[in-house]
Design a protein around this motif. Structure first.
Motif, PDB file in Angstrom:
ATOM      1  N   ALA A 179     102.299  77.575  35.453  1.00 28.37           N
ATOM      2  CA  ALA A 179     103.472  77.442  34.582  1.00 28.37           C
ATOM      3  C   ALA A 179     103.607  76.066  33.951  1.00 28.37           C
ATOM      4  N   LEU A 180     102.660  75.170  34.212  1.00 27.79           N
ATOM      5  CA  LEU A 180     102.729  73.829  33.641  1.00 27.79           C
ATOM      6  C   LEU A 180     102.521  73.841  32.141  1.00 27.79           C
ATOM      7  N   THR A 181     103.094  72.844  31.476  1.00 26.79           N
ATOM      8  CA  THR A 181     102.780  72.617  30.074  1.00 26.79           C
ATOM      9  C   THR A 181     101.292  72.318  29.958  1.00 26.79           C
ATOM     10  N   PRO A 182     100.557  73.038  29.098  1.00 29.31           N
ATOM     11  CA  PRO A 182      99.097  72.853  29.024  1.00 29.31           C
ATOM     12  C   PRO A 182      98.690  71.405  28.801  1.00 29.31           C
ATOM     13  N   ASP A 183      97.668  70.983  29.545  1.00 27.71           N
ATOM     14  CA  ASP A 183      97.053  69.657  29.393  1.00 27.71           C
ATOM     15  C   ASP A 183      98.017  68.504  29.640  1.00 27.71           C
ATOM     16  N   SER A 184      99.102  68.766  30.388  1.00 28.16           N
ATOM     17  CA  SER A 184     100.050  67.691  30.671  1.00 28.16           C
ATOM     18  C   SER A 184      99.484  66.684  31.664  1.00 28.16           C
ATOM     19  N   PHE A 185      98.705  67.191  32.629  1.00 23.95           N
ATOM     20  CA  PHE A 185      98.189  66.357  33.701  1.00 23.95           C
ATOM     21  C   PHE A 185      96.778  66.813  34.044  1.00 23.95           C
ATOM     22  N   LYS A 186      96.091  66.022  34.849  1.00 22.12           N
ATOM     23  CA  LYS A 186      94.752  66.382  35.301  1.00 22.12           C
ATOM     24  C   LYS A 186      94.818  66.777  36.768  1.00 22.12           C
ATOM     25  N   PHE A 187      94.206  67.937  37.087  1.00 25.48           N
ATOM     26  CA  PHE A 187      94.240  68.455  38.443  1.00 25.48           C
ATOM     27  C   PHE A 187      92.839  68.822  38.910  1.00 25.48           C
ATOM     28  N   SER A 188      92.677  68.871  40.220  1.00 24.33           N
ATOM     29  CA  SER A 188      91.461  69.412  40.807  1.00 24.33           C
ATOM     30  C   SER A 188      91.856  70.523  41.774  1.00 24.33           C
ATOM     31  N   PRO A 189      91.146  71.662  41.747  1.00 21.26           N
ATOM     32  CA  PRO A 189      91.484  72.755  42.667  1.00 21.26           C
ATOM     33  C   PRO A 189      91.106  72.388  44.093  1.00 21.26           C
ATOM     34  N   ILE A 190      91.870  72.901  45.036  1.00 20.50           N
ATOM     35  CA  ILE A 190      91.604  72.630  46.444  1.00 20.50           C
ATOM     36  C   ILE A 190      91.992  73.871  47.246  1.00 20.50           C
ATOM     37  N   TYR A 191      91.267  74.122  48.331  1.00 20.58           N
ATOM     38  CA  TYR A 191      91.481  75.332  49.129  1.00 20.58           C
ATOM     39  C   TYR A 191      91.804  74.948  50.567  1.00 20.58           C
ATOM     40  N   PHE A 192      92.808  75.632  51.147  1.00 15.04           N
ATOM     41  CA  PHE A 192      93.171  75.425  52.548  1.00 15.04           C
ATOM     42  C   PHE A 192      93.203  76.767  53.266  1.00 15.04           C
ATOM     43  N   SER A 193      92.813  76.757  54.510  1.00 19.52           N
ATOM     44  CA  SER A 193      93.009  77.899  55.399  1.00 19.52           C
ATOM     45  C   SER A 193      93.777  77.382  56.605  1.00 19.52           C
ATOM     46  N   ILE A 194      95.044  77.800  56.743  1.00 17.91           N
ATOM     47  CA  ILE A 194      95.897  77.258  57.805  1.00 17.91           C
ATOM     48  C   ILE A 194      96.912  78.307  58.241  1.00 17.91           C
ATOM     49  N   SER A 195      97.063  78.453  59.544  1.00 18.34           N
ATOM     50  CA  SER A 195      98.051  79.366  60.135  1.00 18.34           C
ATOM     51  C   SER A 195      97.937  80.776  59.572  1.00 18.34           C
ATOM     52  N   GLY A 196      96.710  81.223  59.352  1.00 18.12           N
ATOM     53  CA  GLY A 196      96.489  82.559  58.830  1.00 18.12           C
ATOM     54  C   GLY A 196      96.689  82.692  57.337  1.00 18.12           C
ATOM     55  N   LEU A 197      96.982  81.583  56.654  1.00 19.19           N
ATOM     56  CA  LEU A 197      97.180  81.594  55.203  1.00 19.19           C
ATOM     57  C   LEU A 197      95.948  81.064  54.494  1.00 19.19           C
ATOM     58  N   GLU A 198      95.558  81.757  53.430  1.00 20.46           N
ATOM     59  CA  GLU A 198      94.487  81.281  52.565  1.00 20.46           C
ATOM     60  C   GLU A 198      95.146  80.764  51.289  1.00 20.46           C
ATOM     61  N   LEU A 199      95.121  79.451  51.095  1.00 17.38           N
ATOM     62  CA  LEU A 199      95.866  78.840  49.997  1.00 17.38           C
ATOM     63  C   LEU A 199      94.940  78.211  48.969  1.00 17.38           C
ATOM     64  N   ASN A 200      95.045  78.672  47.744  1.00 11.56           N
ATOM     65  CA  ASN A 200      94.431  77.996  46.614  1.00 11.56           C
ATOM     66  C   ASN A 200      95.517  77.157  45.943  1.00 11.56           C
ATOM     67  N   CYS A 201      95.306  75.882  45.853  1.00  9.09           N
ATOM     68  CA  CYS A 201      96.305  75.028  45.230  1.00  9.09           C
ATOM     69  C   CYS A 201      95.610  73.965  44.391  1.00  9.09           C
ATOM     70  N   TYR A 202      96.388  73.034  43.851  1.00  9.06           N
ATOM     71  CA  TYR A 202      95.859  72.054  42.912  1.00  9.06           C
ATOM     72  C   TYR A 202      96.393  70.661  43.266  1.00  9.06           C
ATOM     73  N   ARG A 203      95.484  69.694  43.278  1.00  7.38           N
ATOM     74  CA  ARG A 203      95.832  68.301  43.569  1.00  7.38           C
ATOM     75  C   ARG A 203      95.921  67.528  42.250  1.00  7.38           C
ATOM     76  N   LEU A 204      97.060  66.849  42.062  1.00  2.91           N
ATOM     77  CA  LEU A 204      97.220  66.023  40.876  1.00  2.91           C
ATOM     78  C   LEU A 204      96.352  64.786  41.012  1.00  2.91           C
ATOM     79  N   GLU A 205      95.553  64.515  39.986  1.00  3.23           N
ATOM     80  CA  GLU A 205      94.708  63.312  39.978  1.00  3.23           C
ATOM     81  C   GLU A 205      95.555  62.144  39.496  1.00  3.23           C
ATOM     82  N   LEU A 206      95.835  61.210  40.374  1.00  3.68           N
ATOM     83  CA  LEU A 206      96.685  60.068  40.045  1.00  3.68           C
ATOM     84  C   LEU A 206      95.880  58.966  39.403  1.00  3.68           C
TER      85      LEU A 206
END
Length: 206
Positions: A179-206
């Motif tokens: 839902a972000l405004t396109p090209d507002s920021f730079k991100f890298s995808p990251i994956y976590f597996s924790i407590s039975g959850l498979e999470l695909n999320c994004y890390r903001l590149e500072l």
């Protein structure tokens, strides 16, 4: 003859009443669920800020010192949240919860919060430096009188901010990233597996 005071139900009372009806009348579950959504649900961006180093600092300097740091964190973070159109919902221990109309504002607020932490550093006083981690989600959420939030994106942003993000790191859920405004920021995808959850999320590149 005295005036009779009218008791008005709070949003929490309304929600509890509807949930009790739902439990007592399971055949009306769909109808009551729709009532709850119509009354409380909003598409919002959620920001969960967690202070870093709680256990280490408390063990070294004591809880009163860390409580002072929590107070300073609030003084620094709340104006940045409000500046970007956010609403602070609650503060629990060293965590701060807020919501915004959309995720771009939440990311901008998180960046400014981190900048305010950096600007508040005092040379030679590292034990007073404040660091944080942030999780941001976006999606339909039950907003209870600006006092509490319930929903899947609330749970996910809490998991990211409190458990998975590193110090001075901002992680976004898939919903927030999409839902972000396109090209507002730079991100890298990251994956976590924790407590039975498979999470695909994004890390903001500072």
């Amino acid at each position: 003859m005295g005036l009779k005071m009218e008791h008005r139900l709070t949003a929490k009372d309304e929600l509890k009443t509807l949930l009790r009806e739902r439990n007592a009348q399971p055949e009306r579950k769909s109808e009551i669920d729709q009532q709850i959504r119509q009354r409380f649900e909003k598409p919002i961006a959620i920001l969960v800020l967690d202070m870093s180093g709680f256990s280490r600092t408390t063990l070294k300097l004591g809880i009163i010192h860390f409580l002072g740091m929590i107070a300073q964190m609030e003084e620094l973070a709340v104006p940045e949240i409000e500046k970007h159109g956010g609403t602070v919902v609650k503060q629990e221990a060293d965590n701060l919860f807020a919501y915004f109309p959309e995720p771009t504002l939440a990311v901008q607020a998180a960046l400014d919060i981190f900048r305010s932490f950096e600007a508040a550093k005092i040379e030679g006083a590292e034990d007073r430096d404040i660091y944080g981690s942030v999780g941001i989600g976006y999606g339909p959420t039950l907003v209870i009188d600006d006092e509490d939030l319930f929903g899947n994106e609330m749970n996910l942003s809490s998991k990211l901010g409190e458990d998975l993000a590193g110090s001075m790191e901002i992680l976004l859920t898939e919903g927030a990233y999409a839902a972000l405004t396109p090209d507002s920021f730079k991100f890298s995808p990251i994956y976590f597996s924790i407590s039975g959850l498979e999470l695909n999320c994004y890390r903001l590149e500072l």
